[in-house]
Each structure stands twice: as structure tokens, then as C-alpha cells.
Design a protein around this motif. Structure first.
Motif, short mmCIF file in Angstrom:
data_model
loop_
_atom_site.label_atom_id
_atom_site.label_comp_id
_atom_site.label_asym_id
_atom_site.label_seq_id
_atom_site.Cartn_x
_atom_site.Cartn_y
_atom_site.Cartn_z
N TRP A 124 0.85 -1.18 0.00
CA TRP A 124 0.00 0.00 0.00
C TRP A 124 0.88 1.23 0.00
CZ3 TRP A 124 0.87 -2.87 4.27
CH2 TRP A 124 1.29 -2.23 5.42
N GLN A 125 0.37 2.29 -0.60
CA GLN A 125 1.14 3.51 -0.75
C GLN A 125 0.34 4.64 -0.12
OE1 GLN A 125 3.71 5.40 -0.85
NE2 GLN A 125 4.48 4.75 -2.83
N ASP A 126 0.74 5.06 1.05
CA ASP A 126 -0.01 6.12 1.71
C ASP A 126 0.71 7.47 1.67
OD1 ASP A 126 1.99 5.37 3.40
OD2 ASP A 126 0.72 5.12 5.16
N ASN A 127 1.86 7.52 0.98
CA ASN A 127 2.59 8.78 0.87
C ASN A 127 2.41 9.47 -0.47
OD1 ASN A 127 3.66 8.64 3.46
ND2 ASN A 127 5.32 7.31 2.77
N ALA A 128 1.71 8.84 -1.40
CA ALA A 128 1.48 9.45 -2.70
C ALA A 128 0.52 10.64 -2.55
CB ALA A 128 0.90 8.42 -3.66
N PRO A 129 0.64 11.66 -3.39
CA PRO A 129 -0.20 12.87 -3.26
C PRO A 129 -1.70 12.58 -3.25
CG PRO A 129 1.57 13.26 -4.83
CD PRO A 129 1.63 11.81 -4.46
N LEU A 130 -2.16 11.74 -4.14
CA LEU A 130 -3.60 11.46 -4.18
C LEU A 130 -4.05 10.64 -2.97
CD1 LEU A 130 -4.21 10.75 -7.97
CD2 LEU A 130 -4.82 12.80 -6.67
N ALA A 131 -3.20 9.75 -2.52
CA ALA A 131 -3.54 8.97 -1.33
C ALA A 131 -3.64 9.88 -0.10
CB ALA A 131 -2.51 7.88 -1.09
N LYS A 132 -2.73 10.86 0.00
CA LYS A 132 -2.80 11.81 1.11
C LYS A 132 -4.05 12.67 1.03
CE LYS A 132 2.14 12.33 2.00
NZ LYS A 132 3.28 13.26 1.96
N THR A 133 -4.40 13.11 -0.18
CA THR A 133 -5.61 13.92 -0.36
C THR A 133 -6.85 13.12 0.03
OG1 THR A 133 -4.54 15.14 -2.16
CG2 THR A 133 -6.93 15.26 -2.03
N LYS A 134 -6.89 11.88 -0.39
CA LYS A 134 -8.03 11.01 -0.03
C LYS A 134 -8.15 10.86 1.47
CE LYS A 134 -8.96 6.27 0.20
NZ LYS A 134 -8.40 4.98 0.02
N ALA A 135 -7.02 10.60 2.15
CA ALA A 135 -7.04 10.46 3.61
C ALA A 135 -7.52 11.74 4.28
CB ALA A 135 -5.66 10.06 4.11
N GLN A 136 -7.06 12.86 3.77
CA GLN A 136 -7.48 14.15 4.36
C GLN A 136 -8.97 14.37 4.16
OE1 GLN A 136 -5.62 17.58 2.64
NE2 GLN A 136 -6.12 18.88 4.39
N GLN A 137 -9.48 14.02 2.97
CA GLN A 137 -10.92 14.18 2.72
C GLN A 137 -11.73 13.27 3.65
OE1 GLN A 137 -11.26 13.32 -1.46
NE2 GLN A 137 -10.66 15.39 -2.07
N GLN A 138 -11.24 12.08 3.90
CA GLN A 138 -11.96 11.17 4.80
C GLN A 138 -11.95 11.68 6.23
OE1 GLN A 138 -9.95 7.47 3.96
NE2 GLN A 138 -11.47 6.87 2.43
N GLU A 139 -10.86 12.32 6.63
CA GLU A 139 -10.79 12.89 7.98
C GLU A 139 -11.74 14.07 8.14
OE1 GLU A 139 -6.79 13.90 8.99
OE2 GLU A 139 -6.08 11.86 8.71
N ASN A 140 -11.99 14.79 7.06
CA ASN A 140 -12.84 15.99 7.12
C ASN A 140 -14.32 15.70 6.87
OD1 ASN A 140 -10.61 17.58 7.65
ND2 ASN A 140 -10.20 17.97 5.49
N LEU A 141 -14.70 14.43 6.81
CA LEU A 141 -16.11 14.10 6.62
C LEU A 141 -16.92 14.57 7.82
CD1 LEU A 141 -15.96 10.47 5.19
CD2 LEU A 141 -16.72 12.52 3.99
N PRO A 142 -18.17 14.90 7.60
CA PRO A 142 -19.02 15.29 8.74
C PRO A 142 -19.07 14.16 9.76
CG PRO A 142 -20.14 15.65 6.65
CD PRO A 142 -18.87 14.94 6.34
N GLN A 143 -19.12 14.51 11.02
CA GLN A 143 -19.08 13.55 12.10
C GLN A 143 -20.47 13.02 12.48
OE1 GLN A 143 -16.16 12.38 13.24
NE2 GLN A 143 -15.30 13.66 11.63
N ASP A 144 -21.47 13.29 11.69
CA ASP A 144 -22.82 12.87 12.05
C ASP A 144 -23.20 11.51 11.48
OD1 ASP A 144 -22.85 13.78 9.45
OD2 ASP A 144 -24.81 14.75 9.61
N PHE A 145 -22.26 10.76 10.99
CA PHE A 145 -22.56 9.42 10.47
C PHE A 145 -22.73 8.43 11.58
CE2 PHE A 145 -20.51 11.13 6.61
CZ PHE A 145 -21.54 10.92 5.73
#
Length: 145
Positions: A124-145
Motif C-alpha cells: 500500500w502507498q499512503d505517501n502518494a499525493p492522491l492517497a494523502k488527499t483522499k485520507a485528508q478528505q476522509q478525515e474531514n467528513l461530517p461527524q454525524d454518520f
């Protein structure tokens, strides 16, 4: 002529088969044994199984492997594919070797096959730019789920 029996035993690498979260299929090695009595027996449903002494030996081998390979399996490094595959290969090779040395017996109990199943994350590659962007987007999801 003595009837040759077949038994498939599942070795859960992490030893927590009934406790996996979110339906994750933990890595397993299936060992298919063929044998005859007294190395094999029958359970209460008349299904073949390893004899009690062989069952204990197999559990001891599995427990020893879990302890020996715990750190290697828990610390598979993300993007070093060769190192990750080497750790898995070492585990399977050691498992086969221990079965041959400590459990199997000529003309009574033999190992017919070893197969792998489950989710073996090998790269798995978690240091690639798109992978980092995806992780950041997932962290910023609304917390009401």
C-alpha cells in the motif's frame, strides 16, 4: 486395505478467527492432511479428524509460529513489496518445515497441500499525493454518520 482419510485444518495467522472487526478476513493457511489410523480418528459426527495427540502437536506448532512471527506480521511495511512477501514466505516455509519435523509420520500422516486465503495486504502507498488527499478528505467528513 486401510482407508486413507483427509482433514483440512485452518491456521489463522493472527489467532483471532472469531473476533475480526468489520468482516475482515484475516490471513489463514489451510493445511490438508491425509492419513490413516492411529494418526487419524473420527469425531462424534463420524467425520475424520487428527488424533488427539496430533491435534495437540499441531496447536503447539501454531501457537509457536504466532509468537515467533507476531512482530513480522504486525509490522509489514507498506510499500516494500519484496520485504512483505518475504515475511509471508518465511512464515509458510517455517510452518511446512515444523509440520514435517514435529507432526508428520511416514505411512501414517502426510501433508497433502498448503493453501492461503484471507486478506493479505502486501502493498500500500499512503505517501502518494492522491492517497494523502483522499485520507485528508476522509478525515474531514461530517461527524454525524
Amino acid at each position: 486395505m486401510t482407508e486413507v482419510l483427509t482433514v483440512i485444518r485452518e491456521f489463522d495467522v493472527f489467532g483471532n478467527a472469531g473476533q475480526t472487526p468489520y468482516g475482515i478476513d484475516t490471513p489463514k493457511i489451510n493445511a490438508q492432511f491425509v492419513g490413516i489410523s492411529p494418526a487419524m480418528a473420527f469425531d462424534t459426527n463420524n467425520q475424520p479428524k487428527l488424533a488427539r495427540a496430533n491435534e495437540r502437536k499441531l496447536r503447539d506448532i501454531e501457537d509457536g509460529l504466532r509468537r515467533e512471527f507476531h512482530d513480522k506480521m504486525a509490522a509489514l511495511d507498506g510499500n516494500d513489496l519484496a520485504q512483505n512477501l518475504q515475511a509471508i514466505q518465511d512464515l509458510i516455509t517455517t510452518f511446512k518445515s515444523r509440520l514435517e519435523q514435529e507432526l508428520l509420520s511416514d505411512n501414517q500422516l502426510e501433508l497433502e497441500s498448503l493453501t492461503m486465503n484471507g486478506e493479505w495486504l502486501t502493498y500500500w502507498q499512503d505517501n502518494a499525493p492522491l492517497a494523502k488527499t483522499k485520507a485528508q478528505q476522509q478525515e474531514n467528513l461530517p461527524q454525524d454518520f
